[in-house]
Design an enzyme around this catalytic site. Structure first.
Site, PDB file in Angstrom:
ATOM      1  N   LEU A  62       0.904  -1.158  -0.056  1.00  0.00           N
ATOM      2  CA  LEU A  62       0.120  -0.168  -0.051  1.00  0.00           C
ATOM      3  C   LEU A  62       0.985   1.342  -0.002  1.00  0.00           C
ATOM      4  O   LEU A  62       1.923   1.411   0.487  1.00  0.00           O
ATOM      5  CB  LEU A  62      -1.060  -0.025   1.447  1.00  0.00           C
ATOM      6  CG  LEU A  62      -2.007  -1.004   1.471  1.00  0.00           C
ATOM      7  CD1 LEU A  62      -2.516  -0.853   2.742  1.00  0.00           C
ATOM      8  CD2 LEU A  62      -2.787  -1.182   0.269  1.00  0.00           C
ATOM      9  N   ASP A  63       0.378   2.282  -0.569  1.00  0.00           N
ATOM     10  CA  ASP A  63       1.139   3.534  -0.309  1.00  0.00           C
ATOM     11  C   ASP A  63       1.150   3.981   0.959  1.00  0.00           C
ATOM     12  O   ASP A  63       0.664   3.640   1.704  1.00  0.00           O
ATOM     13  CB  ASP A  63       0.477   4.569  -1.375  1.00  0.00           C
ATOM     14  CG  ASP A  63       0.037   4.492  -2.548  1.00  0.00           C
ATOM     15  OD1 ASP A  63       1.019   3.700  -3.260  1.00  0.00           O
ATOM     16  OD2 ASP A  63      -0.679   5.096  -3.188  1.00  0.00           O
ATOM     17  N   ARG A  64       2.359   5.039   1.188  1.00  0.00           N
ATOM     18  CA  ARG A  64       2.719   5.042   2.553  1.00  0.00           C
ATOM     19  C   ARG A  64       1.457   5.744   3.356  1.00  0.00           C
ATOM     20  O   ARG A  64       1.121   5.334   4.360  1.00  0.00           O
ATOM     21  CB  ARG A  64       3.856   6.530   2.618  1.00  0.00           C
ATOM     22  CG  ARG A  64       4.248   7.040   4.064  1.00  0.00           C
ATOM     23  CD  ARG A  64       5.036   7.961   3.716  1.00  0.00           C
ATOM     24  NE  ARG A  64       6.256   7.819   3.325  1.00  0.00           N
ATOM     25  CZ  ARG A  64       7.418   7.476   3.968  1.00  0.00           C
ATOM     26  NH1 ARG A  64       7.265   7.388   5.302  1.00  0.00           N
ATOM     27  NH2 ARG A  64       8.536   7.393   3.383  1.00  0.00           N
TER      28      ARG A  64
END
Length: 306
Positions: A132-134
């Site tokens: 997942l993105d940050r």
């Protein structure tokens, strides 16, 4: 890394170790090569030659393989939602990376998992299945065995046959997200199938472009409040920034997503949360389904006066 298998009613007559591991245990060709050249294989506790050994019903196969991960253990808080001998599912908070990078190498989910494995006496390396993105929150699945990671990310013929026999259609793992946008979609539900490519002037940003990779997102409006819509989205493909790019492309960027034009007045990150994950384990033929509640910052943004 140590992996143990028992030959249970699979080989009434001797079968080669290679054939058994590849056909019954999900060992890919790449992992077999690593075992053959860099690992050790034991049958009933006795070291054997990988290319010549045979096994029969009741034999115990032990595979020993040096770990090659550079992820270091660090005490990072983890929210574990499910764990068994094969995989672990965690609820990732905003601001945390899944994988270590050059700039952030000791405060990621991977670092925390390595510490947790050491603390609990598990001889396991970090084998993420996806990321997942940050600043996207929610569920992440991580395999404990490299062959399971390989089967889930690059399913071969044997894995597909197992899926078919278990009546598992489409995908080995399904991800469902919740997101918030400003406004109301013309159609309350639908499909976005615009191809996604890298932005020509950015190594991070993506765009919808005919020359890009096929990408398909299914969306449904769950609720509308104060000029904002709460959406449920299911990924049929897994492109980088897929939901963020698709929603921006149709004129409804996610709330808080400044990279793609979202309004940041109510939340300072993209309002995107992976709230449901369903994964089929081809080694056990079991399906695991896990949910994670929507984080407080997203709920506050949705309920706030616009």
């Amino acid at each position: 890394m140590k992996i143990t298998y028992q030959v249970d009613n699979e080989a009434l007559t001797p079968i080669s170790v290679r054939a058994f591991l590849k056909s019954k245990c999900g060992v890919t060709q790449g992992l077999w090569r690593r075992l053959k050249w860099n690992g050790t294989i034991l049958v009933n506790g006795i070291e054997v030659k990988a290319t010549m050994a045979q096994v029969k019903t009741g034999d115990i196969i032990t595979c020993l393989l040096p770990e090659d991960s550079e992820v270091v253990a660090a005490q990072v808080p983890l929210d574990i939602r499910y764990e068994d001998d094969y995989l672990i599912i965690l609820n990732k908070p905003a601001g945390m990376l899944v994988h270590p990078t050059g700039k952030d190498h000791d405060n990621t989910l991977g670092n925390g998992l390595k510490y947790y494995y050491q603390l609990t006496g598990q001889d396991v390396d970090f084998h993420p299945v996806h990321r997942l993105d940050r600043n996207t929150t929610g569920l992440v699945v991580v395999a404990k065995l490299p062959q399971l990671q390989s089967a889930l990310t690059q399913p071969g013929t044997n894995t597909k046959q197992i899926m078919q026999s278990a009546n598992v259609k489409d995908k080995l793992f399904k991800r469902t997200y919740l997101a918030i946008i400003k406004g109301t979609l013309p159609q309350p539900e639908g499909i976005i199938d615009l191809p996604i490519a890298r932005h020509p002037n950015s190594i991070i940003q993506r765009i919808c472009h005919p020359a890009g990779q096929y990408a398909e997102t299914h969306y449904q409006t769950l609720s509308v409040n104060q000029g904002k819509s709460l959406l449920k989205l299911e990924l049929k493909t897994g492109r980088t920034h897929q939901i963020r790019v698709h929603m921006a492309a149709i004129g409804y960027p996610l709330l808080g997503d400044d990279l793609y034009g979202g309004d940041t007045a109510l939340i300072n990150r993209q309002a995107l949360h992976a709230y449901h994950l369903e994964v089929f384990n081809p080694l056990t033929r079991e399906i695991t389904s896990v949910y994670a509640d929507v984080p407080a910052d997203m709920m506050q943004a949705f309920r706030a006066n616009s």
